[in-house]
Design a protein around this motif. Structure first.
Motif, short mmCIF file in Angstrom:
data_model
loop_
_atom_site.label_atom_id
_atom_site.label_comp_id
_atom_site.label_asym_id
_atom_site.label_seq_id
_atom_site.Cartn_x
_atom_site.Cartn_y
_atom_site.Cartn_z
N ASN A 1 -1.41 3.77 1.78
CA ASN A 1 -0.82 4.45 2.92
C ASN A 1 0.69 4.22 3.03
O ASN A 1 1.36 4.86 3.84
N SER A 2 1.24 3.33 2.19
CA SER A 2 2.69 3.12 2.18
C SER A 2 3.39 4.02 1.18
O SER A 2 4.63 4.07 1.15
N GLY A 3 2.63 4.70 0.35
CA GLY A 3 3.24 5.59 -0.62
C GLY A 3 2.78 5.31 -2.03
O GLY A 3 1.78 4.63 -2.27
N LEU A 4 3.55 5.81 -2.98
CA LEU A 4 3.18 5.79 -4.39
C LEU A 4 4.22 5.00 -5.18
O LEU A 4 5.40 5.06 -4.88
N LEU A 5 3.76 4.25 -6.21
CA LEU A 5 4.66 3.43 -7.00
C LEU A 5 4.13 3.30 -8.42
O LEU A 5 2.97 2.95 -8.64
N ALA A 6 4.99 3.60 -9.41
CA ALA A 6 4.63 3.44 -10.82
C ALA A 6 5.01 2.04 -11.27
O ALA A 6 6.17 1.64 -11.18
N LEU A 7 4.01 1.28 -11.76
CA LEU A 7 4.27 -0.09 -12.19
C LEU A 7 4.58 -0.19 -13.67
O LEU A 7 5.33 -1.08 -14.09
N ASP A 8 3.99 0.71 -14.47
CA ASP A 8 4.21 0.62 -15.92
C ASP A 8 4.00 2.01 -16.51
O ASP A 8 3.28 2.85 -15.95
N ALA A 9 4.64 2.25 -17.65
CA ALA A 9 4.50 3.54 -18.31
C ALA A 9 4.88 3.41 -19.77
O ALA A 9 5.65 2.51 -20.16
N ASN A 10 4.33 4.31 -20.60
CA ASN A 10 4.67 4.42 -22.01
C ASN A 10 4.99 5.87 -22.31
O ASN A 10 4.29 6.79 -21.84
N ILE B 1 0.26 12.62 -4.39
CA ILE B 1 -0.27 12.53 -5.76
C ILE B 1 -0.09 13.86 -6.47
O ILE B 1 0.33 13.92 -7.63
N ALA B 2 -0.44 14.97 -5.77
CA ALA B 2 -0.31 16.29 -6.37
C ALA B 2 1.14 16.58 -6.75
O ALA B 2 1.41 17.14 -7.82
N LEU B 3 2.08 16.19 -5.90
CA LEU B 3 3.49 16.41 -6.20
C LEU B 3 3.91 15.61 -7.43
O LEU B 3 4.71 16.09 -8.25
N THR B 4 3.37 14.40 -7.58
CA THR B 4 3.68 13.61 -8.77
C THR B 4 3.17 14.31 -10.03
O THR B 4 3.85 14.32 -11.07
N LEU B 5 1.98 14.93 -9.95
CA LEU B 5 1.47 15.69 -11.08
C LEU B 5 2.38 16.87 -11.40
O LEU B 5 2.60 17.20 -12.57
N ILE B 6 2.92 17.50 -10.37
CA ILE B 6 3.86 18.62 -10.59
C ILE B 6 5.13 18.11 -11.26
O ILE B 6 5.70 18.77 -12.14
#
Length: 898
Positions: free
Chosen positions: A695-704, A666-671
């Protein structure tokens, strides 16, 4: 930023008061009286063509007739006359001007005019801006500094200077007060006088057309009479200047701010100020009492390292109320070891269970307090002890107080709260004389302790060495910029879902695969190809929230459902948002992640401090849950983790063992988002919501993503904190083929800086630091690596393919400019194992060229007389070498630039 000639504002040797009008008792007479009554030692010369004398002092007809040059001039004439008068004063040699006026165009008349309509408001604002520019233009040729315009002025009790219209004279002390409101400043002075609080400076900053908060912080940082800086602030203008000066000042002395929350500007803007204060190491308080209490506490209390408090009391009920207050403020009770609890029980209260809060019973006296303190002060898990004393049947308050004073000289923080009025006044005076923080009520003591903890946390953000990024990432900035430019050329200010997906992928943020469909029929065919349940989303750059217009459908299990849903969605969106341009549909395979948390990561652009990063609880109810925290870019791992820790969600992410997640991911995503802000000036707003993590990781589902065209000349100034200047990286190749990289130093380099000093011979280290040092402490190493690139620079010589924090550093040269950006001091450190191959000359030539490009006029340094190697290098580079008067063993070397 500059402190040039500010000494003439606050330590003048001669003053002129320029006014006009025949009416006695005006501003000029008030200032004249205050200066003389305040004990100013130099000449005070009134200039007034309409009066023979002002407050009994012979007046001069004009500036030219003054018998000597006034170092400071105080103008009480209408502000519109200031440009001409400043030109005359500058020609005479005056270096500083204070503008005192009954009416200030830009803010006050402009604010009132706003009620009459935008055209009148704009006219008054334009008049104010025009007048400001004429005043600054008149002052510039003479390097004359202008304070104000203002209604009140300032006082410097340590210099017997009261250049104000205030009827009350501030007491002498060691607190500097900067105030944006004259009315609030009068209230603060009245409150402080009644509580016998003194000041080194009391400054009403006024309109800040020239001298502003940043200048004053830089000046007070260097003032020996000032031990703490208090500010009442409503807003600030020059974002980078203020943050840079505040960070420099907060490293040296406490900086505390009282800033009212302007709800008209919205909650985001206030949260941005919170983020600024935290990043700068400033402590924010909520009222006048807290402002001065925080200054007293920070000046007298020993530092704390966390928020764990021990409570020792002779009243169980009082201790319970205190511990309840501690939990409400976010503090923790220290856990006392079983051994210590048993020892306290045996020594002070046999057969009574001892825990924190420690209740000694209402019969406890000096002996019980003393024995308990002797044991509890040895307990390693506490940050401080709050000692409470309630009135009891036997009056033992003074004896108990003496016992406490005897034990307060150690390293642990001891705070006191003796309940009562006249009966405990002597005990409180004893505590104050011994510099032991004492409070009238337990809640005040708990508040003070938590302010200490918050201040420590803010300081750690200034000094903390961030761990290396757990995995490197290389953003595809060219692709991201191309996507944005195509949208801007098309006249759009919002990216559609497909373009947004490209931007996130370019910065290696995992996204759910998205497929484009131009029509409902094409969406149905895409669902047939995917052969799994899908989510359907409308694609439109004009729709910020798809769910508000029914532009989202989930769990569509077959092509027919997709066709129907897409047709209905298209009709519904056209009805609810008829002006919106519809590009088509996004079709995504339904994602299912068991136990995933919904996060939101985003960007907002504040009015004062530019872009900020947001982290918090995501999903459709994110606004209702309202669990968000803000931070200034650029971020590193430590700052990203701190941002996360300021949310309620973080505790759940950290402590829920049944649903573990990788917090570093999560911290790396903020960076990555922070780097996006640094690289892509056109991005003004972004929401990645929901962002799933399990625990499987991170995934972006939607964004603006919202974008705007930017002025290339202002891109570098939009960030409040200057990011890592990658353009300063330079590769050097020696004749034998060895390659070295010169680059700005990073916080991650701290371990290698410590290692560099550890490798060097003791004599080389002494030559550099002018004292024998075995090893750099964490604080010292952090100061050498935690740079504000806006005002200081350090260039490290490393291998070209190394990772910061892990690659050996062979040499470092640094350059610290004064706030006026006229002179800069250099220092250099080179590993002896690498001498003789030209690294030292390369580093010196690099920093000389860097200083020259900044416009620095002189580069200088201090060199020990026996440091022949450095002196040879100085001579080779044409430095001038001179002896110093105060230390014959030290030589001053200087090189004129520009």
């Amino acid at each position: 930023m500059t402190i040039r000639n500010l000494e003439y504002l606050f330590k003048p040797r001669s003053i002129a008061i320029v006014g006009r009008g025949k009416r006695a008792g005006g501003f000029d007479a008030t200032v004249e009286f205050n200066l003389i009554e305040g004990g100013f030692k130099g000449p005070v010369m009134p200039v007034n063509p309409d009066q023979q004398a002002v407050s009994g002092v012979l007046a001069y007809k004009n500036i030219d007739s003054l018998p000597l040059v006034p170092e400071l001039a105080i103008l009480t004439t209408p502000v519109e006359e200031a440009p001409e008068l400043i030109g005359q004063l500058g020609a005479r040699g005056t270096k500083a001007v204070l503008l005192l006026s009954r009416e200030v165009l830009q803010d006050h008349r402009g604010a009132k005019a706003a009620l009459l309509g935008p055209e009148i408001s704009r006219r008054y604002t334009d008049e104010g801006e025009s007048l400001k520019q004429r005043i600054l233009a008149a002052a510039k040729p003479y390097l004359l500094r202008v304070m104000g315009p203002d209604h009140l002025g300032y006082a410097v009790p340590s210099a017997d200077l009261n250049a104000s219209l205030s009827a009350s004279r501030p007491l002498l002390g060691h607190i500097a007060l900067l105030c944006q409101s004259a009315a609030v400043m009068r209230s603060l002075l009245d409150w402080a006088t009644s509580h016998e609080i003194g000041f080194s400076h009391v400054i009403s900053v006024g309109m800040r057309w020239d001298v502003d908060f940043g200048d004053l912080l830089d000046y007070l940082l260097r003032d020996s009479h000032t031990r703490a800086i208090l500010m009442y602030m409503e807003n600030t203008r020059n974002r980078r200047k203020f943050v840079s000066a505040a960070r420099a000042a907060a490293r040296v002395k406490p900086v505390i701010v009282l800033k009212p929350r302007d709800f008209r500007a919205g909650s985001v803007e206030d949260a941005v100020y919170d983020a600024v204060f935290q990043r700068a190491g400033i402590l924010r308080v909520d009222n006048i009492e807290q402002l001065f209490a925080a200054a007293e506490t920070l000046a007298t209390a020993k530092p704390v390292f966390s928020n764990r408090l021990m409570i020792l009391s002779n009243s169980y009920s009082l201790a319970l109320l205190t511990s309840d207050a501690l939990h409400r403020y976010g503090g923790q009770l220290t856990r006392i070891s079983e051994e210590t609890r048993a020892q306290v029980a045996r020594a002070c209260r046999p057969d009574y269970p001892i825990e924190n809060p420690v209740d000694l019973g209402d019969m406890a006296g000096a002996e019980e307090y003393g024995k308990a303190l002797d044991l509890l002060l040895k307990e390693p898990g506490t940050d401080g002890i709050l000692v409470l004393h309630a009135p009891s049947s036997m009056d033992r308050s003074m004896e108990s107080a003496r016992t406490l004073v005897e034990r307060a000289g150690g390293r642990r923080l001891i705070m006191t709260c003796w309940i009562g009025e006249s009966s405990v006044q002597s005990a409180r005076e004893m505590f104050k004389s011994a510099h032991i923080p004492t409070y009238q009520a337990p809640g005040e003591a708990v508040e003070a302790f938590m302010r200490l903890a918050q201040h420590r946390r803010n300081q750690e953000l200034l000094m903390e060495t961030p761990p290396s990024i757990p995995e490197e990432f290389t953003p595809d900035t060219e692709t991201a910029r191309r996507v944005i430019q195509i949208a801007l050329i098309a006249g759009r200010r919002r990216l559609n879902a497909y373009e947004t997906s490209q931007i996130l992928s370019a910065y290696e943020i995992p996204v759910a695969p998205l497929h484009f469909a131009s029509t409902p029929e094409a969406a149905s065919e895409m669902a047939l190809e995917l052969k799994v349940p899908v989510a359907l989303k409308i694609l439109s750059p004009d729709i910020a929230s798809k769910s508000e217009v029914g532009g989202v459908a989930f769990g569509l299990s077959n092509p027919l459902q997709v066709l129907v849903a897409a047709s209905d969605m298209l009709a519904r969106v056209r009805e609810l948002a008829p002006e919106a341009v519809i590009d088509g549909f996004a079709v995504q395979a339904m994602q299912s992640r068991h136990g995933a948390y919904e996060l939101m990561v985003g960007v907002r652009t504040g009015r004062r401090f530019g872009p900020v990063i947001i982290f918090g609880h995501g999903g459709t109810e994110a606004e209702v849950i309202d669990d968000m925290a803000y931070a200034l870019p650029p971020l590193n791992m430590q700052l990203a983790r701190d941002l996360m820790s300021r949310t309620r969600l973080y505790r759940q992410l950290r402590d829920n063992r049944g649903r573990p997640v990788d917090l570093d991911e999560i911290a790396l995503t903020l960076i990555k988002v922070s780097q996006m802000v640094v690289d892509l000036a056109e991005v003004v707003e972004m929401d990645i919501n929901p962002l799933w993590i399990n625990n499987s990781g991170l995934l972006a589902l939607d964004a603006n993503v919202s974008i705007e065209t930017v002025d290339p000349t202002t891109v570098s100034q939009r960030l409040a904190i200057l990011p890592y200047p990658k353009e300063l990286e330079k590769l050097f190749v020696l004749p034998d083929g060895r390659r070295f990289l010169m680059r700005p130093i990073l916080p991650e380099d701290e371990p290698q800086i410590i290692d560099l000093v550890r490798r060097m011979p003791a004599e080389d280290v002494r030559m550099r630091f002018f004292q024998p040092i075995r090893e750099l402490s964490h604080d010292m190493a952090a100061r050498l690596t935690q740079l504000d690139y806006n005002r200081e620079m350090a260039i490290a010589m490393t291998s070209p393919d190394g990772v910061p924090g892990k690659t050996t550093i062979w040499g470092v040269v640094r350059c610290n400019a004064d706030p006026n950006m006229e002179k800069a001091e250099y220092s250099i450190l080179v590993d002896r194992a690498m001498t003789g191959i030209g690294l030292g000359p390369m580093l010196m030539r690099y920093i000389i060229e860097y200083a020259r490009k900044l416009g620095i006029k002189e580069l200088y340094g201090e060199v020990l007389r026996e440091n022949e190697a450095m002196l040879r290098l100085n001579r080779a580079l044409n430095f001038k070498i001179q002896a110093t008067f105060d230390d014959p063993g030290v030589l001053h070397v200087s090189l004129p630039l520009n």
